[in-house]
Design a protein around this motif. Structure first.
Motif, PDB file in Angstrom:
ATOM      1  N   GLN A 116       1.010  -1.120  -0.064  1.00 47.72           N
ATOM      2  CA  GLN A 116       0.105  -0.222  -0.070  1.00 47.72           C
ATOM      3  C   GLN A 116       0.951   1.190  -0.010  1.00 47.72           C
ATOM      4  O   GLN A 116       0.581   2.213  -0.824  1.00 47.72           O
ATOM      5  N   MET A 117       1.888   1.314   0.778  1.00 47.55           N
ATOM      6  CA  MET A 117       2.925   2.376   0.950  1.00 47.55           C
ATOM      7  C   MET A 117       3.747   2.444  -0.263  1.00 47.55           C
ATOM      8  O   MET A 117       3.738   3.614  -0.901  1.00 47.55           O
ATOM      9  N   SER A 118       3.971   1.502  -0.877  1.00 48.79           N
ATOM     10  CA  SER A 118       5.081   1.616  -2.211  1.00 48.79           C
ATOM     11  C   SER A 118       4.275   2.106  -3.174  1.00 48.79           C
ATOM     12  O   SER A 118       4.826   2.697  -4.050  1.00 48.79           O
ATOM     13  N   CYS A 119       2.981   1.639  -3.149  1.00 44.45           N
ATOM     14  CA  CYS A 119       2.283   2.288  -4.293  1.00 44.45           C
ATOM     15  C   CYS A 119       2.023   3.539  -4.333  1.00 44.45           C
ATOM     16  O   CYS A 119       2.004   4.347  -5.307  1.00 44.45           O
ATOM     17  N   LYS A 120       1.688   4.068  -2.989  1.00 43.73           N
ATOM     18  CA  LYS A 120       1.638   5.670  -3.004  1.00 43.73           C
ATOM     19  C   LYS A 120       2.577   6.277  -3.514  1.00 43.73           C
ATOM     20  O   LYS A 120       2.546   7.325  -3.839  1.00 43.73           O
ATOM     21  N   GLN A 121       4.014   5.582  -2.859  1.00 48.53           N
ATOM     22  CA  GLN A 121       5.114   6.260  -3.206  1.00 48.53           C
ATOM     23  C   GLN A 121       5.550   6.331  -4.577  1.00 48.53           C
ATOM     24  O   GLN A 121       5.842   7.470  -5.166  1.00 48.53           O
ATOM     25  N   TRP A 122       5.269   5.323  -5.254  1.00 50.39           N
ATOM     26  CA  TRP A 122       5.710   5.291  -6.440  1.00 50.39           C
ATOM     27  C   TRP A 122       4.901   6.134  -7.635  1.00 50.39           C
ATOM     28  O   TRP A 122       5.202   6.761  -8.452  1.00 50.39           O
ATOM     29  N   TRP A 123       3.502   6.314  -7.016  1.00 45.69           N
ATOM     30  CA  TRP A 123       2.592   7.216  -7.898  1.00 45.69           C
ATOM     31  C   TRP A 123       2.541   8.533  -7.230  1.00 45.69           C
ATOM     32  O   TRP A 123       1.788   9.258  -7.856  1.00 45.69           O
TER      33      TRP A 123
END
Ligand code: SF4
Ligand code: SF4
Ligand code: SF4
Lengths: 403, 265
Positions: B20-27
């Motif tokens: 969830q967090m890495s998705c937020k960060q990548w996008w």
């Protein structure tokens, strides 16, 4: 003016009717309200004026303004078909008001969808960004072309008013192909509006889903179109103080009754063979909605089959109103309410959404009044008919008038 | 390019929300408003700023034992996607390697994709003046560079495994076969909507984890196509019959002018 064929027996020039009465001022105010809502959407965004959410991405602007609005405008192609293609000429007096009503109906449906979408200026994208696999693409393209066709279908009004003889002649020459094109386009987008829901079988309450829902939308729109012509003529006769040619309206009512019969048989045959009728129960709201919708339609059909009803302006109007309510309810349910089982939250339209929808209709009614006052909407010559046909239809009207 | 997919093994997920967090960060997604929920799912729903969330489900099994299950949820990247089929301006597109992506320059914001998606995935930025459609994009940009999606890369217990579609699906079936006592014998996403690129295997029945079991197993765009493919013929039939009626009625009128003009109902 008396010898001209008309939907009305007693003549009063429409131009005598005042433009501003308390009622028409109310219409105008509601229309201004709709404009204010549209402005609010542009300035503050969608969330400021509508209650849409990720759970309910479509609200009443799609189901009422577009789904119901386009069905309400079906009178144009049905009456054009009756008069120009089936050449039942005595109905030609209904053509002009019906075609014009359809035209403003499409304009407000188009305005409605333009305000509904998130990026309004891109409403034109489907014209060159094609995606023929999408029903919505077909709806968008057909509605655009058909609105143009409708404009040409009623433009003799303008040509007559300003005495543009050459234009009139040209319009006269292209009228038949134009009408056939209009009927075909109407079939395509009226049915496609139903087909929009084909792809969501498991998201809807089964009573409103059908593999044939596209064709069913088309059939019910035809019945509704005829009833709208009856309603609109009855109201016009009051406002513009003209006597009503009840024989003509009765004929339309009879046609509507047959179409309703076909629709009801079609729908029940389908619900029965697919077993979807089993999901009918009076224990939930859907069962009641279905009962009201089908009940009103059946009642209207029975009424319209009765000769006495078709000879009474009041009864004819009542039966037509039943059809109007039933079909509009059908559109609202199919597109909106029947989706409830697949949603987790509730959707209640914002007051601004309601004001916009009502204001659009009110605006259309006001424009109709203006046009009736300044353009030959109820009078005027039989465009599209040959000289003899025109003469004949004059005499037939005279006959009925004396009778 | 080979078609890629992801296997989500719900039994392996520890609920850390690293995906969830890495998705937020990548996008570079904005934070979403959070709130307490009885199940600790947070944010409680996917929304216009959250492509992916981990849902927490407490399930009481047949033996009366409580299990806590964490389910990574997002777009399925269907093989025959409804969102692509319904979009009137072809803003949604299925890339050859699998991701279903969106073209900012085409979208007009009709939200048909959000309305019709069988899993109700796409979200819309109702609060924006120039709204965007929002859903997992399968990190198409990373995949094009030969990387794996941000979420699967971040997952510590390898509950999200990225790979070639065929291989990933075979692995799902292998695990179920090898450990029948551990898994429910079903791969969610294999048949749903005609097949997707996201396969779930689970230790508890899927209906208890918020999966929609009513999603038809056929490719849904076929339902529309059956209607649309008939249109040209029906339109031709209407043009033909209308012309014929107009012509025949015209002759009839010429032959019998008076009779027709009797014109009463
Ligand atoms: S899950 Fe929905 S949004 Fe995702 S690809 Fe399938 S149809 Fe499109
Ligand atoms: S909202 Fe945009 S992407 Fe979705 S269907 Fe409409 S135009 Fe296509
Ligand atoms: S694949 Fe990429 S976009 Fe999709 S959920 Fe994972 S990180 Fe987010």
């Amino acid at each position: 003016m008396n010898n001209k064929p008309s939907l009305y027996t007693r003549w009063a020039p429409s131009s005598d009717t005042p433009l501003f009465t308390p009622w028409s001022v109310l219409l105008l105010l509601l229309a201004i309200g709709a404009l204010a809502v549209a402005a609010g959407k542009f300035i503050f965004g969608m969330h400021a004026v509508d209650n849409l959410s990720n759970d309910w991405p479509w609200g009443i602007w799609v189901s009422f303004n577009v789904m119901a609005g386009v069905a309400l405008s079906a009178g144009g192609f049905v009456t054009a078909g009756i008069v120009y293609i089936f050449r039942i000429k005595r109905y030609w007096p209904v053509i002009r008001p019906a075609v014009f009503t359809a035209f403003i109906g499409y304009v407000i449906a188009g305005a409605g969808i333009a305000i509904d979408i998130g990026r309004t200026p891109r409403i034109v994208h489907p014209l060159w960004m094609w995606q023929p696999e999408s029903v919505m693409f077909e709806v968008a393209v057909c509605m655009t072309i058909y609105t143009t066709v409708l404009f040409f279908e009623f433009s003799p009004l303008i040509a007559e008013r300003f005495r543009l003889r050459r234009t009139l002649k040209f319009l006269h020459a292209i009228m038949i192909p134009l009408i056939i094109l209009g009927i075909t386009l109407s079939f395509m987008h009226q049915s496609s509006l139903g087909a929009v829901h084909l792809i969501m079988p498991h998201l809807m309450y089964p009573l409103w889903y059908s593999e044939w829902m596209g064709h069913m939308f088309f059939v019910s729109a035809m019945a509704l179109g005829l009833c709208v012509v009856i309603i609109e003529s009855t109201i016009s006769s009051k406002i513009f103080k003209k006597g009503l040619r009840i024989d003509l309206l009765g004929g339309l009512g009879k046609a509507a009754a047959w179409i309703l019969l076909a629709y009801l048989l079609f729908r029940f045959w389908d619900l029965n063979t697919t077993g979807r009728l089993d999901s009918f129960t009076l224990d939930n709201t859907f069962g009641w909605l279905f009962t009201v919708e089908i009940g009103l339609m059946t009642l209207a059909m029975i009424l319209l089959f009765i000769k006495g009803v078709r000879r009474s302006a009041g009864w004819l109007f009542t039966a037509s109103m039943f059809v109007l309510i039933a079909v509009v309810l059908n559109r609202l349910t199919t597109d909106l309410i029947a989706m409830a089982p697949s949603r987790t939250t509730a959707y209640v339209p914002a007051w601004t959404e309601l004001l916009f929808s009502i204001g659009l209709v009110a605006g259309a009614m006001f424009v109709f009044r203006v046009v009736a006052k300044y353009l030959p909407l109820f009078e005027g010559r039989g465009y599209g008919l040959s000289g003899e046909e025109e003469k004949a239809s004059f005499s037939s009207t005279a006959e009925t008038e004396t009778a | 390019m080979v078609e890629v997919a992801v296997l989500v093994d719900i039994t392996r997920c520890i609920g850390c929300r690293a995906c969830q967090m890495s998705c937020k960060q990548w996008w570079r997604l904005e934070p979403s408003e959070t709130s307490f929920s009885p199940t600790i799912t947070n944010p409680p729903k996917r929304d216009e700023h959250t492509y992916l969330n981990v849902e927490y489900h407490e399930v009481i099994g047949d033996d009366g034992r409580l299990s806590w299950n964490f389910v990574h949820k997002r777009c399925f990247h269907c093989v025959d996607p409804v969102c692509v089929s319904v979009c009137p301006v072809a803003a949604m597109r299925k890339t050859p390697d699998g991701p279903v992506v969106w073209d900012e320059a085409r979208c007009m914001g009709c939200r048909y994709c959000a309305q019709a998606c069988p899993f109700r995935i796409p979200n819309y930025q109702f609060h924006s003046l120039w709204p965007e459609v929002s859903k997992c994009w399968f990190c198409w940009d990373r995949i094009a560079e030969g990387l794996q999606p941000a979420c699967s890369k971040a997952c510590p217990p390898k509950a999200i495994e990225f790979g070639e579609r065929e291989a990933v699906l075979a692995e799902a079936h292998r695990r179920i076969e090898e450990f029948p006592e551990k898994y429910v014998d079903y791969v969610y996403g294999e048949k749903e909507a005609g097949g997707t690129s996201l396969f779930y295997i689970s230790g508890v029945p899927f209906e208890q984890l918020g999966f929609n079991m009513a999603v038809p197993h056929e490719p849904l765009p076929e339902l529309t196509w059956e209607f649309l493919s008939k249109i040209p013929f029906e339109a031709a039939a209407i043009i033909g019959s209308m012309t014929a009626i107009w012509y025949i009625r015209g002759r009839a009128l010429q032959d019998l002018p008076e009779k027709d003009e009797a014109g009463h109902e």
